[in-house]
Scaffold this motif. Sequence first.
Motif, PDB file in Angstrom:
ATOM      1  N   SER A   2       0.837  -1.188   0.000  1.00  0.00           N
ATOM      2  CA  SER A   2       0.000   0.000   0.000  1.00  0.00           C
ATOM      3  C   SER A   2       0.873   1.240   0.000  1.00  0.00           C
ATOM      4  O   SER A   2       1.913   1.283   0.651  1.00  0.00           O
ATOM      5  N   GLU A   3       0.420   2.253  -0.710  1.00  0.00           N
ATOM      6  CA  GLU A   3       1.159   3.505  -0.801  1.00  0.00           C
ATOM      7  C   GLU A   3       0.427   4.611  -0.040  1.00  0.00           C
ATOM      8  O   GLU A   3      -0.806   4.664  -0.047  1.00  0.00           O
ATOM      9  N   PHE A   4       1.199   5.487   0.588  1.00  0.00           N
ATOM     10  CA  PHE A   4       0.666   6.594   1.366  1.00  0.00           C
ATOM     11  C   PHE A   4       1.455   7.857   1.047  1.00  0.00           C
ATOM     12  O   PHE A   4       2.656   7.787   0.787  1.00  0.00           O
ATOM     13  N   HIS A  27      -5.117   8.993   9.853  1.00  0.00           N
ATOM     14  CA  HIS A  27      -5.887   8.395   8.750  1.00  0.00           C
ATOM     15  C   HIS A  27      -5.064   7.352   7.997  1.00  0.00           C
ATOM     16  O   HIS A  27      -5.616   6.392   7.486  1.00  0.00           O
ATOM     17  N   CYS A  28      -3.751   7.495   7.951  1.00  0.00           N
ATOM     18  CA  CYS A  28      -2.886   6.467   7.341  1.00  0.00           C
ATOM     19  C   CYS A  28      -2.684   5.317   8.324  1.00  0.00           C
ATOM     20  O   CYS A  28      -2.646   4.150   7.925  1.00  0.00           O
ATOM     21  N   GLY A  44       5.517  -5.366  16.214  1.00  0.00           N
ATOM     22  CA  GLY A  44       4.688  -4.355  15.573  1.00  0.00           C
ATOM     23  C   GLY A  44       5.401  -3.515  14.530  1.00  0.00           C
ATOM     24  O   GLY A  44       4.831  -2.570  14.000  1.00  0.00           O
ATOM     25  N   MET A  45       6.644  -3.838  14.239  1.00  0.00           N
ATOM     26  CA  MET A  45       7.430  -3.083  13.265  1.00  0.00           C
ATOM     27  C   MET A  45       6.922  -3.381  11.846  1.00  0.00           C
ATOM     28  O   MET A  45       6.714  -4.531  11.486  1.00  0.00           O
ATOM     29  N   ILE A  46       6.726  -2.330  11.051  1.00  0.00           N
ATOM     30  CA  ILE A  46       6.174  -2.438   9.703  1.00  0.00           C
ATOM     31  C   ILE A  46       7.236  -1.964   8.702  1.00  0.00           C
ATOM     32  O   ILE A  46       7.615  -0.783   8.714  1.00  0.00           O
ATOM     33  N   PRO A  47       7.739  -2.843   7.819  1.00  0.00           N
ATOM     34  CA  PRO A  47       8.753  -2.424   6.851  1.00  0.00           C
ATOM     35  C   PRO A  47       8.169  -1.497   5.785  1.00  0.00           C
ATOM     36  O   PRO A  47       7.076  -1.744   5.278  1.00  0.00           O
ATOM     37  N   VAL A  48       8.908  -0.421   5.483  1.00  0.00           N
ATOM     38  CA  VAL A  48       8.460   0.548   4.484  1.00  0.00           C
ATOM     39  C   VAL A  48       9.633   1.023   3.639  1.00  0.00           C
ATOM     40  O   VAL A  48      10.796   0.899   4.031  1.00  0.00           O
ATOM     41  N   GLU A  49       9.278   1.581   2.496  1.00  0.00           N
ATOM     42  CA  GLU A  49      10.216   2.348   1.686  1.00  0.00           C
ATOM     43  C   GLU A  49       9.619   3.747   1.612  1.00  0.00           C
ATOM     44  O   GLU A  49       8.431   3.895   1.289  1.00  0.00           O
ATOM     45  N   MET A  87       9.013  20.609   8.392  1.00  0.00           N
ATOM     46  CA  MET A  87       7.886  19.938   7.733  1.00  0.00           C
ATOM     47  C   MET A  87       8.409  19.203   6.513  1.00  0.00           C
ATOM     48  O   MET A  87       9.262  19.727   5.792  1.00  0.00           O
ATOM     49  N   VAL A  88       7.901  17.979   6.311  1.00  0.00           N
ATOM     50  CA  VAL A  88       8.308  17.182   5.155  1.00  0.00           C
ATOM     51  C   VAL A  88       7.087  16.565   4.486  1.00  0.00           C
ATOM     52  O   VAL A  88       6.069  16.306   5.133  1.00  0.00           O
ATOM     53  N   SER A  89       7.205  16.354   3.189  1.00  0.00           N
ATOM     54  CA  SER A  89       6.223  15.582   2.433  1.00  0.00           C
ATOM     55  C   SER A  89       6.809  14.191   2.262  1.00  0.00           C
ATOM     56  O   SER A  89       7.958  14.053   1.815  1.00  0.00           O
ATOM     57  N   VAL A  90       6.031  13.185   2.611  1.00  0.00           N
ATOM     58  CA  VAL A  90       6.505  11.806   2.580  1.00  0.00           C
ATOM     59  C   VAL A  90       5.654  10.987   1.622  1.00  0.00           C
ATOM     60  O   VAL A  90       4.423  11.049   1.677  1.00  0.00           O
ATOM     61  N   ALA A  91       6.322  10.245   0.751  1.00  0.00           N
ATOM     62  CA  ALA A  91       5.664   9.207  -0.049  1.00  0.00           C
ATOM     63  C   ALA A  91       6.193   7.899   0.515  1.00  0.00           C
ATOM     64  O   ALA A  91       7.407   7.725   0.649  1.00  0.00           O
ATOM     65  N   MET A  92       5.305   7.005   0.890  1.00  0.00           N
ATOM     66  CA  MET A  92       5.727   5.797   1.606  1.00  0.00           C
ATOM     67  C   MET A  92       4.963   4.582   1.099  1.00  0.00           C
ATOM     68  O   MET A  92       3.761   4.654   0.855  1.00  0.00           O
ATOM     69  N   THR A  93       5.687   3.480   0.953  1.00  0.00           N
ATOM     70  CA  THR A  93       5.090   2.212   0.541  1.00  0.00           C
ATOM     71  C   THR A  93       5.344   1.174   1.623  1.00  0.00           C
ATOM     72  O   THR A  93       6.486   0.982   2.048  1.00  0.00           O
ATOM     73  N   VAL A  94       4.288   0.533   2.087  1.00  0.00           N
ATOM     74  CA  VAL A  94       4.422  -0.564   3.041  1.00  0.00           C
ATOM     75  C   VAL A  94       4.854  -1.796   2.256  1.00  0.00           C
ATOM     76  O   VAL A  94       4.306  -2.107   1.206  1.00  0.00           O
ATOM     77  N   ARG A  95       5.883  -2.479   2.756  1.00  0.00           N
ATOM     78  CA  ARG A  95       6.433  -3.657   2.085  1.00  0.00           C
ATOM     79  C   ARG A  95       6.136  -4.921   2.893  1.00  0.00           C
ATOM     80  O   ARG A  95       5.865  -4.848   4.081  1.00  0.00           O
ATOM     81  N   SER A  96       6.226  -6.040   2.246  1.00  0.00           N
ATOM     82  CA  SER A  96       6.103  -7.322   2.956  1.00  0.00           C
ATOM     83  C   SER A  96       7.383  -7.568   3.737  1.00  0.00           C
ATOM     84  O   SER A  96       8.474  -7.216   3.284  1.00  0.00           O
TER      85      SER A  96
END
Length: 99
Positions: A2-4, A27-28, A44-49, A87-96
């Motif tokens: 999923s992308e956020f 909301h994310c 509970g750690m969730i891998p992301v890029e 302040m930052v804009s973040v594009a993030m993808t949850v990975r398996s």
Amino acid sequence: MSEFQFEAQIIHWRGPSPFFFAPVPPHCGEEIRQMSKFVTYGWGMIPVEATIRGFTFSSSLFPKNEGYLLPLKDKVRRELDLTAGDMVSVAMTVRSAQR
């Protein structure tokens, strides 16, 4: 996967292991929590890029107070000249999780 995309103000956590984070908006966090049992590798750690200002890095979301924090490693902060309060804009993808 999923992308956020979100905006966040960087915080400095002065806990036992000081670190800088970009808080993930609620909301994310709700959607991430729903998929967490399928992607977590423990504690509970969730891998992301994540990508900030064109700089892409791998990390794992840190669960905190019913939400999540995106850790900003020193390498990321130095490369982007970031500190608490920015302040930052973040594009993030949850990975398996890699098992």
